[in-house]
Design a protein around this motif. Structure first.
Motif, mmCIF file in Angstrom:
data_model
loop_
_atom_site.group_PDB
_atom_site.id
_atom_site.type_symbol
_atom_site.label_atom_id
_atom_site.label_comp_id
_atom_site.label_asym_id
_atom_site.label_seq_id
_atom_site.Cartn_x
_atom_site.Cartn_y
_atom_site.Cartn_z
ATOM 1 N N PHE A 59 0.843 -1.203 0.000
ATOM 2 C CA PHE A 59 0.000 0.000 0.000
ATOM 3 C C PHE A 59 0.877 1.251 0.000
ATOM 4 C CE2 PHE A 59 -3.398 -2.472 2.605
ATOM 5 C CZ PHE A 59 -3.812 -3.147 1.473
ATOM 6 N N GLY A 60 1.903 1.245 0.836
ATOM 7 C CA GLY A 60 2.805 2.397 0.908
ATOM 8 C C GLY A 60 3.531 2.641 -0.398
ATOM 9 N N GLN A 64 3.245 5.903 -2.842
ATOM 10 C CA GLN A 64 4.398 6.678 -3.298
ATOM 11 C C GLN A 64 4.368 6.879 -4.811
ATOM 12 O OE1 GLN A 64 7.710 4.414 -1.829
ATOM 13 N NE2 GLN A 64 7.739 5.494 0.142
ATOM 14 N N LEU A 65 3.865 5.880 -5.515
ATOM 15 C CA LEU A 65 3.748 5.980 -6.971
ATOM 16 C C LEU A 65 2.500 6.750 -7.400
ATOM 17 C CD1 LEU A 65 4.803 2.343 -7.903
ATOM 18 C CD2 LEU A 65 6.126 4.437 -8.279
ATOM 19 N N ARG A 66 1.723 7.181 -6.421
ATOM 20 C CA ARG A 66 0.477 7.929 -6.651
ATOM 21 C C ARG A 66 -0.539 7.141 -7.467
ATOM 22 N NH1 ARG A 66 4.085 12.914 -7.076
ATOM 23 N NH2 ARG A 66 3.817 13.818 -5.004
ATOM 24 N N LEU A 67 -0.600 5.842 -7.181
ATOM 25 C CA LEU A 67 -1.572 4.976 -7.839
ATOM 26 C C LEU A 67 -2.715 4.619 -6.896
ATOM 27 C CD1 LEU A 67 0.937 2.584 -9.618
ATOM 28 C CD2 LEU A 67 -0.322 4.506 -10.627
ATOM 29 N N LEU A 68 -2.526 4.913 -5.604
ATOM 30 C CA LEU A 68 -3.457 4.502 -4.572
ATOM 31 C C LEU A 68 -3.441 5.546 -3.457
ATOM 32 C CD1 LEU A 68 -5.060 1.903 -3.493
ATOM 33 C CD2 LEU A 68 -2.928 1.308 -2.394
ATOM 34 N N THR A 69 -4.586 5.752 -2.832
ATOM 35 C CA THR A 69 -4.643 6.593 -1.632
ATOM 36 C C THR A 69 -5.374 5.805 -0.550
ATOM 37 O OG1 THR A 69 -6.741 7.639 -2.216
ATOM 38 C CG2 THR A 69 -4.738 8.751 -2.953
ATOM 39 N N ARG A 70 -5.134 6.174 0.690
ATOM 40 C CA ARG A 70 -5.830 5.550 1.816
ATOM 41 C C ARG A 70 -5.834 6.523 2.980
ATOM 42 N NH1 ARG A 70 -1.272 1.465 4.328
ATOM 43 N NH2 ARG A 70 0.446 2.828 3.812
ATOM 44 N N GLU A 71 -6.818 6.366 3.844
ATOM 45 C CA GLU A 71 -6.910 7.186 5.043
ATOM 46 C C GLU A 71 -6.298 6.414 6.202
ATOM 47 O OE1 GLU A 71 -10.681 9.107 5.877
ATOM 48 O OE2 GLU A 71 -11.293 8.632 3.826
ATOM 49 N N ALA A 75 -10.447 1.510 8.127
ATOM 50 C CA ALA A 75 -10.512 0.229 7.429
ATOM 51 C C ALA A 75 -11.139 0.379 6.050
ATOM 52 C CB ALA A 75 -11.318 -0.763 8.252
ATOM 53 N N ARG A 76 -10.633 -0.381 5.108
ATOM 54 C CA ARG A 76 -11.167 -0.441 3.747
ATOM 55 C C ARG A 76 -11.234 0.926 3.058
ATOM 56 N NH1 ARG A 76 -13.288 -5.634 2.852
ATOM 57 N NH2 ARG A 76 -13.775 -6.789 4.732
ATOM 58 N N SER A 77 -10.245 1.774 3.325
ATOM 59 C CA SER A 77 -10.258 3.120 2.752
ATOM 60 C C SER A 77 -9.416 3.238 1.484
ATOM 61 C CB SER A 77 -9.768 4.139 3.786
ATOM 62 O OG SER A 77 -8.401 3.930 4.093
ATOM 63 N N LEU A 78 -8.977 2.134 0.912
ATOM 64 C CA LEU A 78 -8.158 2.178 -0.298
ATOM 65 C C LEU A 78 -8.960 2.751 -1.459
ATOM 66 C CD1 LEU A 78 -6.564 -1.375 -0.131
ATOM 67 C CD2 LEU A 78 -5.545 0.771 0.624
ATOM 68 N N ARG A 79 -8.336 3.676 -2.165
ATOM 69 C CA ARG A 79 -8.951 4.258 -3.361
ATOM 70 C C ARG A 79 -7.885 4.342 -4.444
ATOM 71 N NH1 ARG A 79 -11.907 6.682 0.536
ATOM 72 N NH2 ARG A 79 -14.137 6.859 0.197
ATOM 73 N N LEU A 80 -8.220 3.881 -5.615
ATOM 74 C CA LEU A 80 -7.293 4.003 -6.730
ATOM 75 C C LEU A 80 -7.416 5.386 -7.331
ATOM 76 C CD1 LEU A 80 -7.621 0.879 -6.392
ATOM 77 C CD2 LEU A 80 -7.120 0.738 -8.813
ATOM 78 N N THR A 81 -6.286 5.974 -7.662
ATOM 79 C CA THR A 81 -6.283 7.255 -8.351
ATOM 80 C C THR A 81 -6.650 6.982 -9.813
ATOM 81 O OG1 THR A 81 -3.961 7.054 -8.964
ATOM 82 C CG2 THR A 81 -4.449 8.132 -6.833
ATOM 83 N N PRO A 82 -6.944 8.019 -10.590
ATOM 84 C CA PRO A 82 -7.223 7.778 -12.015
ATOM 85 C C PRO A 82 -6.096 7.021 -12.721
ATOM 86 C CG PRO A 82 -7.959 9.963 -11.417
ATOM 87 C CD PRO A 82 -7.206 9.423 -10.218
#
Length: 101
Positions: A59-60, A64-71, A75-82
Motif C-alpha cells: 500500500f505504501g 508513493q507511486l500515486r496509484l493509490l490513496t488511503r486514510e 478500514a477499507r479506505s483504499l482508493r485508486l487514483t485515475p
C-alpha cells in the motif's frame, strides 16, 4: 516464506513492478466485485503472505507511486487514483484471473 515482500526495483521512471501491478489490479477487481476495498488480511490470504505488514508495504509503495490513496486508521479506505485505475485495468485486460488467483 518470508513475512515481507522482497525489496523491489521497478522499471525506470518510477513505473510499478509486475507484482505491484498485480496487487493494484486485485484491489481494483475486489472493489468492483464487493463494492468495498479488501483488508490487508484479505490481501495476505490472496497472495500467501504471513504478515499484514507485507500488505501495508505494498500500500505504501503504491501510494508513493500515486496509484493509490488511503486514510490512516480507516478500514477499507483504499482508493485508486485515475492513473491507478488505468494501470489496474490494463493489467486486468492481460490477466483476467487476478481476483481468484
Amino acid at each position: 516464506m518470508s513475512c515481507r515482500p522482497p525489496p523491489e526495483n521497478g522499471p525506470s521512471g518510477g513505473a510499478p513492478t509486475q507484482r505491484q501491478q498485480e496487487v493494484l489490479a486485485y484491489v481494483h477487481a475486489y472493489k468492483e466485485a464487493h463494492e468495498r476495498a479488501p483488508t490487508a488480511r484479505e490481501l495476505c490470504e490472496r497472495f500467501g503472505w504471513t504478515s499484514t505488514n507485507a500488505a501495508h508495504d505494498y500500500f505504501g509503495r503504491l501510494e508513493q507511486l500515486r496509484l493509490l490513496t488511503r486514510e490512516a486508521k480507516v478500514a477499507r479506505s483504499l482508493r485508486l487514483t485515475p492513473s491507478g485505475k488505468s494501470v489496474a485495468q490494463a493489467y486486468l485486460s492481460e490477466h483476467p484471473g487476478v481476483l481468484h488467483g
